[in-house]
Design an enzyme around this catalytic site. Structure first.
Site, PDB file in Angstrom:
ATOM      1  N   GLN A 188      29.956  74.386  41.940  1.00 15.89           N
ATOM      2  CA  GLN A 188      28.794  74.746  42.760  1.00 15.89           C
ATOM      3  C   GLN A 188      28.556  73.629  43.766  1.00 15.89           C
ATOM      4  O   GLN A 188      28.578  72.455  43.413  1.00 15.89           O
ATOM      5  CB  GLN A 188      27.578  74.886  41.837  1.00 15.89           C
ATOM      6  CG  GLN A 188      26.228  74.472  42.428  1.00 15.89           C
ATOM      7  CD  GLN A 188      25.712  75.473  43.434  1.00 15.89           C
ATOM      8  OE1 GLN A 188      26.018  76.658  43.354  1.00 15.89           O
ATOM      9  NE2 GLN A 188      24.934  75.003  44.398  1.00 15.89           N
ATOM     10  N   ARG A 190      26.153  72.678  47.542  1.00  7.63           N
ATOM     11  CA  ARG A 190      25.374  73.053  48.713  1.00  7.63           C
ATOM     12  C   ARG A 190      25.483  71.961  49.765  1.00  7.63           C
ATOM     13  O   ARG A 190      24.679  71.888  50.686  1.00  7.63           O
ATOM     14  CB  ARG A 190      23.919  73.327  48.333  1.00  7.63           C
ATOM     15  CG  ARG A 190      23.175  72.148  47.766  1.00  7.63           C
ATOM     16  CD  ARG A 190      21.714  72.511  47.536  1.00  7.63           C
ATOM     17  NE  ARG A 190      20.856  71.357  47.527  1.00  7.63           N
ATOM     18  CZ  ARG A 190      20.503  70.687  46.431  1.00  7.63           C
ATOM     19  NH1 ARG A 190      20.957  71.040  45.266  1.00  7.63           N
ATOM     20  NH2 ARG A 190      19.678  69.657  46.526  1.00  7.63           N
ATOM     21  N   GLY A 282      27.531  67.819  37.817  1.00  8.08           N
ATOM     22  CA  GLY A 282      27.526  66.407  38.206  1.00  8.08           C
ATOM     23  C   GLY A 282      26.160  65.785  38.014  1.00  8.08           C
ATOM     24  O   GLY A 282      25.365  66.212  37.173  1.00  8.08           O
ATOM     25  N   ARG A 283      25.887  64.781  38.807  1.00  9.87           N
ATOM     26  CA  ARG A 283      24.580  64.116  38.734  1.00  9.87           C
ATOM     27  C   ARG A 283      23.543  64.974  39.425  1.00  9.87           C
ATOM     28  O   ARG A 283      23.799  65.561  40.468  1.00  9.87           O
ATOM     29  CB  ARG A 283      24.633  62.780  39.468  1.00  9.87           C
ATOM     30  CG  ARG A 283      25.737  61.880  39.038  1.00  9.87           C
ATOM     31  CD  ARG A 283      25.983  60.796  40.072  1.00  9.87           C
ATOM     32  NE  ARG A 283      24.946  59.764  40.062  1.00  9.87           N
ATOM     33  CZ  ARG A 283      24.147  59.492  41.076  1.00  9.87           C
ATOM     34  NH1 ARG A 283      24.240  60.184  42.189  1.00  9.87           N
ATOM     35  NH2 ARG A 283      23.265  58.532  40.992  1.00  9.87           N
ATOM     36  N   ASP A 284      22.369  65.051  38.866  1.00  8.02           N
ATOM     37  CA  ASP A 284      21.223  65.700  39.493  1.00  8.02           C
ATOM     38  C   ASP A 284      21.571  67.085  40.052  1.00  8.02           C
ATOM     39  O   ASP A 284      21.220  67.409  41.179  1.00  8.02           O
ATOM     40  CB  ASP A 284      20.672  64.795  40.604  1.00  8.02           C
ATOM     41  CG  ASP A 284      19.233  65.181  40.981  1.00  8.02           C
ATOM     42  OD1 ASP A 284      18.543  65.803  40.155  1.00  8.02           O
ATOM     43  OD2 ASP A 284      18.824  64.871  42.120  1.00  8.02           O
ATOM     44  N   HIS A 285      22.255  67.879  39.247  1.00  9.81           N
ATOM     45  CA  HIS A 285      22.661  69.220  39.677  1.00  9.81           C
ATOM     46  C   HIS A 285      21.421  70.052  40.038  1.00  9.81           C
ATOM     47  O   HIS A 285      20.493  70.158  39.246  1.00  9.81           O
ATOM     48  CB  HIS A 285      23.443  69.911  38.547  1.00  9.81           C
ATOM     49  CG  HIS A 285      24.002  71.245  38.924  1.00  9.81           C
ATOM     50  ND1 HIS A 285      25.335  71.453  39.186  1.00  9.81           N
ATOM     51  CD2 HIS A 285      23.410  72.446  39.125  1.00  9.81           C
ATOM     52  CE1 HIS A 285      25.537  72.717  39.510  1.00  9.81           C
ATOM     53  NE2 HIS A 285      24.375  73.342  39.484  1.00  9.81           N
ATOM     54  N   ALA A 286      21.463  70.639  41.222  1.00 16.54           N
ATOM     55  CA  ALA A 286      20.376  71.522  41.689  1.00 16.54           C
ATOM     56  C   ALA A 286      19.017  70.836  41.737  1.00 16.54           C
ATOM     57  O   ALA A 286      17.976  71.484  41.746  1.00 16.54           O
ATOM     58  CB  ALA A 286      20.289  72.798  40.844  1.00 16.54           C
TER      59      ALA A 286
END
Ligand SMILES: [Zn+2]
Length: 379
Positions: A188, A190, A282-286
């Site tokens: 995923q 963005r 990963g880190r701080d997803h969404a």
């Protein structure tokens, strides 16, 4: 495509890929019309394609209640975020027509229930905050006051923003099966992909058969890089640095909710429907701002038994180029001091690109940076 061809892939969530598309019914224009917000339109299209399997429509009060409180549907299946249609009041008939903001009719909804909900509680439980500065909470607080539940039948799919990247779950599954992939990792994103994310997608790919780069193309915050620019970045990156036979780039039509940990679970379940057996977190997803801890979106997976989600999360830490290692690495794999690491803040990267300067090749592939520089130049 038949079910036999994709039997080696992971099962959809709940066991069956939902298809809520159908022919346009006679007299639909005489039904009461409900205009949907862009987020609701994204959800509607994902209901149509089965991306939200096993959901067949907008949630009723029993599913909603249990999802908000326990991250489960009424039947017990894990589900992390409400998929709801907010309305002012109950429609008059048993069936309503759903329309986009321009008034184009897209779907029918069989009215099952209309119920009140508590915005503050939904925010607190799902977003872990009631701060109206949070973009997901802000949108929730602006919504109409009641939820309308019911099964949908979509007869008009909206024109996808990137036609060549628009693949429904049945279609990504067909591609995976055709290529002989059984184990597929979904990524995923963005954001444009720089070396750090290239690294973790490739580390993940080393252990499976194929990689689905699945950029989210629905609504995002206005300060996120526009989808058109990002898609161009993915193209040049994949064309130059990934083997075509092992990677598929396709668009994920969801809108961002910025719900951090819960959205990571939701993203994973959706990708399972697209045929992914693994999912990168990963880190701080969404996440957004500092509402969530760096690894909260990884820790939340512990709240489920592995077999319940079936799709396997692959957790990654922050990665970087290390001059001493002479490779990409992370704190897990590199013992050297941070002075050996190539680190650029987001602000620094934007500053370089806006000035038409390439970041170091250890940070960003030049082909990707060129796309971003061009986007700044013409912005
Ligand atoms: Zn090192």
């Amino acid at each position: 495509m038949t079910a036999v061809e994709t039997k080696t892939l992971i099962d959809p969530h709940g066991g069956r890929l939902v298809d809520r598309t159908g022919p346009r019914p006679d007299g639909v224009e005489r039904l009461e019309q409900l205009p949907l917000t862009s987020r609701e339109l994204s959800d509607l299209d994902m209901l149509a394609s089965g991306a939200l399997s096993p959901l067949e429509g907008f949630m009723g009060p029993h599913d909603y209640e249990r999802v908000v409180e326990e991250m489960r549907l009424e039947r017990g299946l894990p589900w992390a975020l409400p998929v709801c249609l907010a309305v002012d009041e109950a429609p008059r008939g048993d069936v309503a027509a759903l329309a986009d903001e321009a008034g184009t009719l897209l779907a029918t909804l069989e009215v099952e229930d209309v119920y009140d909900y508590d915005r503050e509680r939904e925010a607190e439980r799902c977003f872990r905050t009631t701060d109206a500065e949070h973009p997901g909470v802000a949108r929730l607080f602006e919504q109409q006051p009641r939820y309308l539940a019911g099964r949908v039948t979509v007869f008009e799919r909206p024109q996808p923003p990137f036609l060549e990247l628009a693949l429904d779950p049945a279609e990504t599954r067909a591609v995976f099966a055709e290529r002989g992939w059984k184990r597929v990792v979904g990524f995923q994103t963005r954001n444009p992909i720089h070396r750090a994310h290239e690294y973790l997608t490739k580390v993940a790919l080393e252990t499976v058969d194929g990689l689905l780069i699945h950029p989210l193309v629905g609504d995002t915050k206005s300060d996120d890089v526009p989808a058109k620019t990002r898609v161009e970045c993915y193209r040049v990156l994949v064309d130059n640095y990934y083997p075509a036979s092992r990677v598929l780039v396709s668009a994920f039509p969801a809108a961002m909710r910025y719900a951090g940990p819960r959205e990571a679970i939701w993203h994973a379940i959706c990708r399972k429907n697209f045929g992914c057996s693994h999912f990168i977190v990963g880190r701080d997803h969404a996440g957004v701002g500092s509402y969530y801890g760096t690894y909260d979106a990884q820790l939340i997976f512990d709240e489920f038994e592995p077999h319940e989600l079936d799709i396997e999360p692959m957790f990654f830490e922050h990665s970087f180029w290390c001059n001493t290692c002479g490779s990409m690495a992370s704190a897990k794999t590199c013992p050297h001091d941070s002075s050996a690491h190539v680190f650029l803040s987001g602000t620094k990267v934007r500053e370089l690109l806006a000035n038409g300067e390439l970041p170091p090749v250890e940070f960003s592939r030049p082909e990707v940076a060129e796309v971003l520089i061009e986007a700044y130049r013409t912005a």
